[in-house]
Design a protein around this motif. Structure first.
Motif, short mmCIF file in Angstrom:
data_model
loop_
_atom_site.label_atom_id
_atom_site.label_comp_id
_atom_site.label_asym_id
_atom_site.label_seq_id
_atom_site.Cartn_x
_atom_site.Cartn_y
_atom_site.Cartn_z
N LEU A 170 0.87 -1.17 0.00
CA LEU A 170 0.00 0.00 0.00
C LEU A 170 0.90 1.22 0.00
O LEU A 170 1.83 1.31 0.80
N THR A 171 0.63 2.17 -0.90
CA THR A 171 1.55 3.29 -1.09
C THR A 171 1.28 4.50 -0.20
O THR A 171 2.17 5.32 -0.03
N LYS A 172 0.07 4.65 0.33
CA LYS A 172 -0.27 5.81 1.16
C LYS A 172 -1.03 5.36 2.40
O LYS A 172 -1.72 4.34 2.38
N PRO A 173 -0.95 6.14 3.47
CA PRO A 173 -1.69 5.79 4.68
C PRO A 173 -3.20 5.95 4.52
O PRO A 173 -3.67 6.72 3.68
N LEU A 174 -3.93 5.23 5.35
CA LEU A 174 -5.39 5.25 5.33
C LEU A 174 -5.93 6.23 6.36
O LEU A 174 -5.27 6.54 7.35
N GLY A 175 -7.16 6.69 6.14
CA GLY A 175 -7.84 7.49 7.14
C GLY A 175 -8.47 8.78 6.66
O GLY A 175 -9.08 9.49 7.46
N THR A 176 -8.40 9.09 5.37
CA THR A 176 -8.96 10.38 4.93
C THR A 176 -10.46 10.46 5.14
O THR A 176 -10.98 11.52 5.48
N GLY A 177 -11.18 9.36 4.98
CA GLY A 177 -12.63 9.38 5.14
C GLY A 177 -13.04 9.79 6.54
O GLY A 177 -13.85 10.71 6.73
#
Length: 181
Positions: free
Chosen positions: A11-18
Motif C-alpha cells: 500500500l503506497t499511502k496511509p489510510l484514514g482520509t474518510g
C-alpha cells in the motif's frame, strides 16, 4: 497481469482520509491531522505507478471510495484468489484510529463494510475498521513478486511515498476472502 500466490501486497499511502474529513465536518478533527491528510492527498500516484510498471508489478488498483477492503476484494475476485493482511502493518494517518475509536465514521463507511462478510478475524478492532474507510486521493495497492518487494519499497520511498508498506500477501486459488493477522 494477474495475482499469483505469494505475491506481496504493498500500500503506497496511509489510510484514514474518510474518517478525518467526516470528523472535520463535525469540528472533531485537529488541525495538524487535517494538514497531514491533505499533504498525503497531494502526493500524486503517478510516480508510484511508473515505479510499479518498471519493476513488473503484477496487478494494481487505487484505493478510493470503496476503501481498501472493497478495492482489494475486487482484485481478489477477478483473480480467484484470497489474501492475508497484517493489520499492524497498515499505514495510518494521524488521528484516524482515535476518531474511529470515538465512533466517527464517513457516510460511506457502513456501505463499504458490506464486504466484511468475506473478512475473517479481528472483529471490533479499529485497524479493521480502517479497511472500510473511503479514501480521497488514496494510494495504490500493488501486487509484486516476493523477490521484488524490497526494490519496490525502496523505489516508492525514493519518490516520496514514505508510508509505503507491505500490508499482506496473496493466497491460493479459491473463493475470494481476506484473512486478518
Amino acid at each position: 497481469r494477474d495475482l499469483q500466490e505469494g505475491d506481496r501486497l504493498v500500500l503506497t499511502k496511509p489510510l484514514g482520509t474518510g474518517v478525518l474529513f467526516a470528523a472535520e465536518m463535525q469540528l472533531q478533527a485537529r488541525g495538524e491531522w487535517i494538514e497531514s491528510a491533505i499533504a498525503q492527498m497531494l502526493v500524486s500516484n503517478r510516480a508510484a505507478a511508473e515505479e510499479a510498471r518498471s519493476l513488473g508489478v503484477r496487478a494494481a488498483t487505487d484505493v478510493t471510495g470503496f476503501g481498501l477492503a472493497g478495492h482489494l476484494f475486487e482484485m481478489l475476485e477477478a483473480a480467484g484468489r484470497s489474501a492475508r493482511l497484517d493489520l499492524a502493518g497498515l499505514p495510518v494517518l494521524p488521528g484516524a484510529l482515535e476518531l474511529l475509536e470515538a465512533g466517527i465514521r464517513s457516510t460511506l463507511h457502513d456501505d463499504n463494510a458490506r464486504v466484511a462478510q468475506y473478512i475473517d478475524g479481528a472483529a471490533g478492532e479499529m485497524r479493521r475498521e480502517l479497511l472500510f474507510d473511503p479514501q480521497t486521493a488514496g494510494g495504490l495497492i500493488l501486487a509484486v513478486k516476493p523477490q521484488d518487494e524490497t526494490r519496490l519499497l525502496t523505489a516508492l520511498h525514493r519518490v516520496g511515498l514514505d508510508a509505503a508498506a507491505v500490508i499482506g500477501s496473496v493466497g491460493g486459488e479459491g473463493a475470494p476472502a481476506i484473512a486478518l493477522a
